[in-house]
Motif scaffolding. Structure first.
Motif, PDB file in Angstrom:
ATOM      1  N   MET A   1       0.853  -1.199   0.000  1.00  0.00           N
ATOM      2  CA  MET A   1       0.000   0.000   0.000  1.00  0.00           C
ATOM      3  C   MET A   1       0.887   1.246   0.000  1.00  0.00           C
ATOM      4  O   MET A   1       0.611   2.207  -0.691  1.00  0.00           O
ATOM      5  CB  MET A   1      -0.889  -0.040   1.252  1.00  0.00           C
ATOM      6  N   VAL A   2       1.930   1.156   0.757  1.00  0.00           N
ATOM      7  CA  VAL A   2       2.794   2.341   0.836  1.00  0.00           C
ATOM      8  C   VAL A   2       3.422   2.627  -0.516  1.00  0.00           C
ATOM      9  O   VAL A   2       3.472   3.777  -0.957  1.00  0.00           O
ATOM     10  CB  VAL A   2       3.914   2.126   1.890  1.00  0.00           C
ATOM     11  N   LEU A   5       0.911   4.233  -2.914  1.00  0.00           N
ATOM     12  CA  LEU A   5       0.661   5.627  -2.565  1.00  0.00           C
ATOM     13  C   LEU A   5       1.860   6.475  -2.939  1.00  0.00           C
ATOM     14  O   LEU A   5       1.726   7.606  -3.360  1.00  0.00           O
ATOM     15  CB  LEU A   5       0.375   5.751  -1.069  1.00  0.00           C
ATOM     16  N   LYS A   6       3.015   5.903  -2.752  1.00  0.00           N
ATOM     17  CA  LYS A   6       4.213   6.669  -3.082  1.00  0.00           C
ATOM     18  C   LYS A   6       4.236   6.990  -4.568  1.00  0.00           C
ATOM     19  O   LYS A   6       4.592   8.075  -4.971  1.00  0.00           O
ATOM     20  CB  LYS A   6       5.471   5.866  -2.710  1.00  0.00           C
TER      21      LYS A   6
ATOM     22  N   SER B 386       3.459  11.667   2.053  1.00  0.00           N
ATOM     23  CA  SER B 386       3.108  10.246   1.950  1.00  0.00           C
ATOM     24  C   SER B 386       2.748   9.669   3.298  1.00  0.00           C
ATOM     25  O   SER B 386       1.819   8.881   3.427  1.00  0.00           O
ATOM     26  CB  SER B 386       4.289   9.432   1.418  1.00  0.00           C
ATOM     27  N   GLU B 389      -0.641  10.591   4.198  1.00  0.00           N
ATOM     28  CA  GLU B 389      -1.656   9.853   3.454  1.00  0.00           C
ATOM     29  C   GLU B 389      -1.819   8.435   3.966  1.00  0.00           C
ATOM     30  O   GLU B 389      -2.936   7.942   4.091  1.00  0.00           O
ATOM     31  CB  GLU B 389      -1.301   9.831   1.962  1.00  0.00           C
ATOM     32  N   ASN B 390      -0.711   7.755   4.279  1.00  0.00           N
ATOM     33  CA  ASN B 390      -0.858   6.373   4.752  1.00  0.00           C
ATOM     34  C   ASN B 390      -1.006   6.282   6.261  1.00  0.00           C
ATOM     35  O   ASN B 390      -0.947   5.208   6.833  1.00  0.00           O
ATOM     36  CB  ASN B 390       0.294   5.486   4.258  1.00  0.00           C
ATOM     37  N   PHE B 466       7.395   0.573   6.242  1.00  0.00           N
ATOM     38  CA  PHE B 466       6.676   1.382   7.225  1.00  0.00           C
ATOM     39  C   PHE B 466       5.637   0.587   7.997  1.00  0.00           C
ATOM     40  O   PHE B 466       4.988   1.111   8.892  1.00  0.00           O
ATOM     41  CB  PHE B 466       6.041   2.603   6.548  1.00  0.00           C
ATOM     42  N   ASN B 467       5.475  -0.684   7.654  1.00  0.00           N
ATOM     43  CA  ASN B 467       4.585  -1.528   8.431  1.00  0.00           C
ATOM     44  C   ASN B 467       5.322  -2.171   9.599  1.00  0.00           C
ATOM     45  O   ASN B 467       4.701  -2.729  10.492  1.00  0.00           O
ATOM     46  CB  ASN B 467       3.977  -2.621   7.547  1.00  0.00           C
TER      47      ASN B 467
END
Lengths: 198, 498
Positions: A1-2, A5-6, B386, B389-390, B466-467
């Motif tokens: 997902m990241v 979005l990036k 970003s 957004e996430n 990032f998770n």
């Protein structure tokens, strides 16, 4: 997902980095519009079976305010966290969006002072923000054992649950907006699209 | 409470060689949401390490008694050689074992038979379901069972007590050991069946017989219905009789014995909720002054309050805020200034705050600005859009002090965590991963490459996961042992010298 979005916003970030010292008005505007879009999206998505994080909501709301100020809209904040806590999904969504719309509408009009919402999505919208602070006060005092059950019910404004025929979505009066086709018109249009999920 | 029992622990993050010690938790790639660790806390002695998870469970680990020495003495010479094992169990913290503990000491020594020199590993001591999911019918909202915080009470007798809280309810748990059971009751059989009292002709005194160690957890107090908003902090007072609980808008003071009443000591709820722009994000009592506490806000401010000045501490005694740097102002300035954790130093002279990109150390005598600012992951500043957004920008990282206050630690992304040595001014980035999990393997410092040519062994910002966030870390109160929660796994690292 990241990653996805990036990809979507890497342009934005590249733009941000490249034009660090020289924000062209077009670049800045599209950036701000994107942030506005993201913020509204977040407000929509924050509804759910669990009470949303108040901290997150307040931070997003404050950011929205800044964006509105930056987009040359006068800030007229109306934070509706209570409908979210009530968990009445239809009410809260319309109330939230309604209040944001109200802000944008009334702030764009420089001559008329902010009044009751001109284009309410539903009748509940007007009433809900009022009883909620009181509702929660009653609730918390009940939790702490101060008031009896009767006092608790007295505070609730039941007009919210009284059904009224919903008015057809009105045509925005022309004197409140710039000419259709202007940037503000397109902006509102775009926001409505997001909200209606089309 | 300064790290006096440290036994000469050296200065801090960088003079130490951190080594992998243990990892607890499932190895699966598929992480069950309920297993995600949501809080980690050592008790006052460091013997016990508690974790809470999203499923409402609490798992307590106990450090095995170290330096178990076994000597075998041959007493028979003629062909028959029974081994006379003489076992000494010595507690690493050098407190004498009370007589009744000797028994369980022996039992633990037997468990360590295969590893005679167990380095004081943490093993599961007790597991219990602290909170269950609830439903608020009035508001049609689910109440999550996730454990937000655990705080231990100082030990006063053989049992251990801790407070655990979810969004709405705080519970006091008693964890006690049972290693004996009574046999030979008069009124009931061994099976438990009641005996007819008229048939009893003789009385006997029940005798205590040893049994396998059983650790029981029971809820002793339930502190409910005092928070309309989500509880983010609990803090036990130095008087050991009271504690505070803080939600987004209010802070309540409780007495540990009284569950039907609490005193509201801070209330920042505006009369008109539409005017709400700031929430409480963390709160803590001063470690020595039982009338002093601090609370932090989503606007990056900290207020220190004195409960002696008034019943409702809406007016702060001190107000800590660093003036904003106008050159770095952006739409995200407020969000990244939001403080996610505040912790007093053990000495009580300093406090530390964690915001999104940095850790700041404040001298309680200086309100105008922090005395130290440490960048945790400054390379994320250009990625804020970003991260907004996430939703990563809303992640709440915790921070902690070493026992001697000479070093501080906090987590980051990609299972990285950062340590800052306050004396040498050096910092290091380490990683909690199963790849570096050979016993006593040294941890290699990691580096994030921000641009330009990426060196070997460096990782670029865009490759960060990032998770994999390290939100919760804890440092042993006296020794250089740290516990790092990486999603559903708990890593324990020790200093090589240890």
């Amino acid at each position: 997902m990241v990653g996805g979005l990036k990809r979507k916003h890497s342009d934005l970030e590249e733009e941000e980095e490249d034009e660090k010292w020289d924000w062209g008005p077009a670049g800045l505007r599209s950036y701000q519009q994107a942030l506005l879009r993201i913020s509204l999206d977040k407000v929509q998505r924050s509804l759910g079976p669990r009470a949303p994080s108040l901290r997150r909501h307040v931070l997003i709301h404050n950011t929205l305010q800044q964006l509105q100020a930056a987009l040359c809209l006068a800030p007229a904040p109306a934070l509706p966290p209570e409908p979210l806590f009530l968990g009445e999904e239809d009410f809260s969504l319309s109330a939230t969006i309604g209040s944001i719309l109200r802000e944008l509408e009334t702030s764009m009009d420089e001559t008329e002072p902010p009044q009751n919402p001109v284009a309410p999505p539903g009748p509940q919208n007007e009433v809900l923000p009022q009883p909620d602070p009181v509702f929660l006060e009653a609730l918390s005092s009940r939790y702490l054992g101060d008031s009896g059950l009767d006092d608790f019910f007295l505070d609730i404004d039941t007009s919210a649950v009284e059904k009224e025929p919903a008015p057809a979505p009105p045509e925005p009066p022309h004197n409140l907006f710039c000419a259709p086709g202007s940037w503000e018109w397109n902006e509102l249009d775009h926001i409505m699209e997001i909200i209606l999920g089309s | 409470m300064a790290g006096a029992g440290g036994g000469g622990c050296p200065a801090g993050g960088n003079d130490l060689q951190w080594c992998f010690s243990q990892v607890k938790g499932a190895v699966d790639e598929d992480v069950a949401e309920a297993d995600i660790i949501s809080t980690v806390e050592f008790n006052y002695s460091g013997d016990l390490l508690a974790t809470g998870d999203k499923g409402g469970r609490v798992v307590i680990f106990q450090r095995e008694q170290e330096a178990v020495v076994r000597t075998k003495c041959r007493i028979w010479r003629d062909g028959v050689l029974p081994l006379f094992a003489c076992i000494l169990a010595v507690r690493y913290a050098a407190t004498a074992l009370p007589a009744e503990r000797w028994g369980s000491g022996l039992r633990e020594a037997h468990r360590n038979k295969s590893r005679p020199h167990s380095r004081g590993e943490y093993n599961v001591y007790s597991t219990f379901q602290s909170h269950e999911p609830e439903f608020d019918y009035l508001k049609s909202l689910e109440i999550e069972e996730k454990i937000n915080k655990i705080r231990w009470l100082p030990q006063q007798n053989a049992a251990h007590f801790l407070l655990s809280t979810n969004d709405k309810t705080i519970k006091l748990w008693k964890i006690s050991e049972r290693d004996k059971r009574a046999e030979g009751y008069n009124l009931k059989d061994e099976d438990g069946r009641l005996r007819d009292p008229f048939r009893i002709t003789a009385l006997r005194v029940p005798i205590l017989k040893p049994m396998d160690l059983m650790v029981e957890a029971s809820p002793r107090r339930i502190f409910a219905n005092a928070h309309t908003y989500h509880i983010n902090s609990i803090s036990v007072n130095s008087d050991h009789e009271t504690y505070l609980s803080a939600d987004d808008l209010r802070i309540n003071l409780w007495h540990l014995e009284i569950t039907d009443r609490s005193f509201n000591i801070v209330d920042i709820k505006p009369v008109n909720m539409e005017e709400l722009t700031e929430v409480i994000t963390a709160a803590e009592f001063h470690p020595h002054q039982c009338n002093v506490f601090v609370y932090s806000s989503s606007k990056g401010t900290i207020r220190l309050c004195d409960m002696r000045s008034s019943a409702l501490c809406d007016r702060h005694a001190k107000f800590f805020e660093e003036p904003e740097d106008p050159s770095s102002r952006s739409f995200f300035s407020e969000i990244i200034s939001s403080i996610s954790d505040v912790k007093f130093s053990h000495s009580g002279r300093y406090m530390m705050t964690r915001d999104y990109l940095s850790v700041k150390v404040w001298d309680l005598n200086m309100e105008s600005r922090p005395v130290e600012t440490h960048q945790v992951h400054e390379y994320l500043r250009s990625k804020l859009c970003s991260l907004y957004e996430n939703d990563c920008i809303f992640d709440k990282f915790e921070c902690c002090w070493s026992g001697s206050d000479s070093a501080i630690m906090t987590g980051s992304y990609n299972n990285f965590f950062r340590m800052f040595d306050r004396t040498t001014r050096r910092d290091v980035t380490l990683e909690a991963s199963r790849e570096n999990s050979k016993p006593r393997a040294s941890l290699k410092p990691r580096k994030v490459c921000t641009g330009g040519k990426r060196k070997k062994d460096e990782i670029s910002v865009d490759s960060l996961d990032f998770n994999k966030k390290i939100l919760h870390t804890a440092w042993h109160p006296a020794e250089n042992i740290i516990a790092v929660a990486a999603t559903n796994n708990l890593y324990i690292f020790q200093d090589k010298v240890n």
